[in-house]
Design a protein around this motif. Sequence first.
Motif, PDB file in Angstrom:
ATOM      1  N   THR A   4       0.738  -1.206   0.011  1.00 55.87           N
ATOM      2  CA  THR A   4       0.111   0.050   0.022  1.00 55.87           C
ATOM      3  C   THR A   4       0.926   1.203   0.098  1.00 55.87           C
ATOM      4  OG1 THR A   4      -1.865  -1.042   1.328  1.00 55.87           O
ATOM      5  CG2 THR A   4      -1.735   1.095   1.378  1.00 55.87           C
ATOM      6  N   TRP A  14      -3.818   5.944  -3.292  1.00 56.11           N
ATOM      7  CA  TRP A  14      -4.068   4.480  -3.091  1.00 56.11           C
ATOM      8  C   TRP A  14      -4.895   4.332  -1.913  1.00 56.11           C
ATOM      9  CZ3 TRP A  14      -4.090   1.000  -7.026  1.00 56.11           C
ATOM     10  CH2 TRP A  14      -4.182  -0.338  -6.931  1.00 56.11           C
ATOM     11  N   PRO A  15      -5.886   3.317  -1.935  1.00 50.54           N
ATOM     12  CA  PRO A  15      -6.299   2.790  -2.884  1.00 50.54           C
ATOM     13  C   PRO A  15      -7.457   3.226  -3.950  1.00 50.54           C
ATOM     14  CG  PRO A  15      -7.643   2.329  -0.902  1.00 50.54           C
ATOM     15  CD  PRO A  15      -6.590   3.419  -0.760  1.00 50.54           C
ATOM     16  N   THR A  17     -11.041   4.169  -5.559  1.00 49.08           N
ATOM     17  CA  THR A  17     -12.513   4.130  -5.071  1.00 49.08           C
ATOM     18  C   THR A  17     -13.587   3.862  -6.005  1.00 49.08           C
ATOM     19  OG1 THR A  17     -12.641   6.572  -5.335  1.00 49.08           O
ATOM     20  CG2 THR A  17     -11.933   5.906  -3.314  1.00 49.08           C
ATOM     21  N   ASN A  19     -14.119   2.396 -10.600  1.00 47.56           N
ATOM     22  CA  ASN A  19     -13.685   1.371 -11.691  1.00 47.56           C
ATOM     23  C   ASN A  19     -12.245   1.996 -12.128  1.00 47.56           C
ATOM     24  OD1 ASN A  19     -15.596  -0.357 -11.442  1.00 47.56           O
ATOM     25  ND2 ASN A  19     -16.947   0.915 -12.899  1.00 47.56           N
ATOM     26  N   THR A  45      -7.097  -3.634  -9.784  1.00 49.44           N
ATOM     27  CA  THR A  45      -7.464  -4.767  -8.826  1.00 49.44           C
ATOM     28  C   THR A  45      -8.713  -5.071  -9.603  1.00 49.44           C
ATOM     29  OG1 THR A  45      -8.735  -3.669  -7.195  1.00 49.44           O
ATOM     30  CG2 THR A  45      -6.261  -3.476  -7.001  1.00 49.44           C
ATOM     31  N   PRO A  46      -9.126  -6.544  -8.707  1.00 48.19           N
ATOM     32  CA  PRO A  46     -10.779  -6.744  -9.268  1.00 48.19           C
ATOM     33  C   PRO A  46     -11.785  -5.812  -8.758  1.00 48.19           C
ATOM     34  CG  PRO A  46      -9.345  -8.527  -8.465  1.00 48.19           C
ATOM     35  CD  PRO A  46      -8.568  -7.492  -8.263  1.00 48.19           C
ATOM     36  N   GLU A  47     -11.322  -4.872  -7.702  1.00 51.80           N
ATOM     37  CA  GLU A  47     -12.289  -3.887  -7.302  1.00 51.80           C
ATOM     38  C   GLU A  47     -12.162  -2.458  -7.927  1.00 51.80           C
ATOM     39  OE1 GLU A  47     -10.340  -6.031  -5.045  1.00 51.80           O
ATOM     40  OE2 GLU A  47     -11.917  -7.315  -5.264  1.00 51.80           O
ATOM     41  N   GLY A  48     -11.165  -2.094  -8.323  1.00 53.09           N
ATOM     42  CA  GLY A  48     -10.775  -0.964  -9.059  1.00 53.09           C
ATOM     43  C   GLY A  48      -9.606  -0.473  -9.443  1.00 53.09           C
ATOM     44  N   TRP A 204      -4.880  -8.945 -10.600  1.00 52.96           N
ATOM     45  CA  TRP A 204      -4.478  -7.368 -10.783  1.00 52.96           C
ATOM     46  C   TRP A 204      -3.606  -6.992 -12.027  1.00 52.96           C
ATOM     47  CZ3 TRP A 204      -2.764  -4.143  -5.899  1.00 52.96           C
ATOM     48  CH2 TRP A 204      -3.637  -4.368  -5.009  1.00 52.96           C
TER      49      TRP A 204
END
Length: 212
Positions: A4, A14-15, A17, A19, A45-48, A204
Amino acid sequence: MALTDHLREWLGAWPPTGNLDVTGSPLRTLPAWDGRVHPAVGVGTPEGAMLSVPPEHVARVRAARTLREIPELIGYGDRGWFDAVFRWTTEPTPLPDAGEWVPATDDAVPGWLRVFGGEVLVAVDPETGQHLAGVGVKRHDRFGRELSVVTAPEARGRGLARRLVAQAARRVLDEGAVPTYMHAVSNTASAAVAKAAGFPDLGWTAFGVAEN
């Protein structure tokens, strides 16, 4: 966590928030580990995902319809766009060491390794002294070290690359940083090395303006 801290310093935030978050960082206008400017760098990442660009270009990049437009938008229309798999590890595979750390300026170090500076990890034939494989370290910041490995064609198939990458990763961790590893999506050989050395594929990605 070192990962991080690395991504926050390397990208400027980072991170993510959403797409695709676009952030401005003055590092995108300054020489990086290789003395060259890398004007757009992102990690997903798979989240954004987070994309880092020069601060003055944030608004126009946010308005871009596709990522492929970005090089032209930020003044690097002569370059393309790259996409890669982004990996890291905190637990390298416990493979035996395969090389020795030597200064990048050592006369025996091949040209492609010299650009990394500092120390590089090399494996040589004990009888002939011939260079067989090596790992260079891209020292992005105090928290993140990206590993790059090349094996001579005649030395492939011996497991040298995976052993060297795991060995280099252990040293990076001992120094308090996180070892990362990137490769083209289509590079199955590099993917196999990364997996064997303990760098899992967690979905990732890395992306940005390609080098010339």
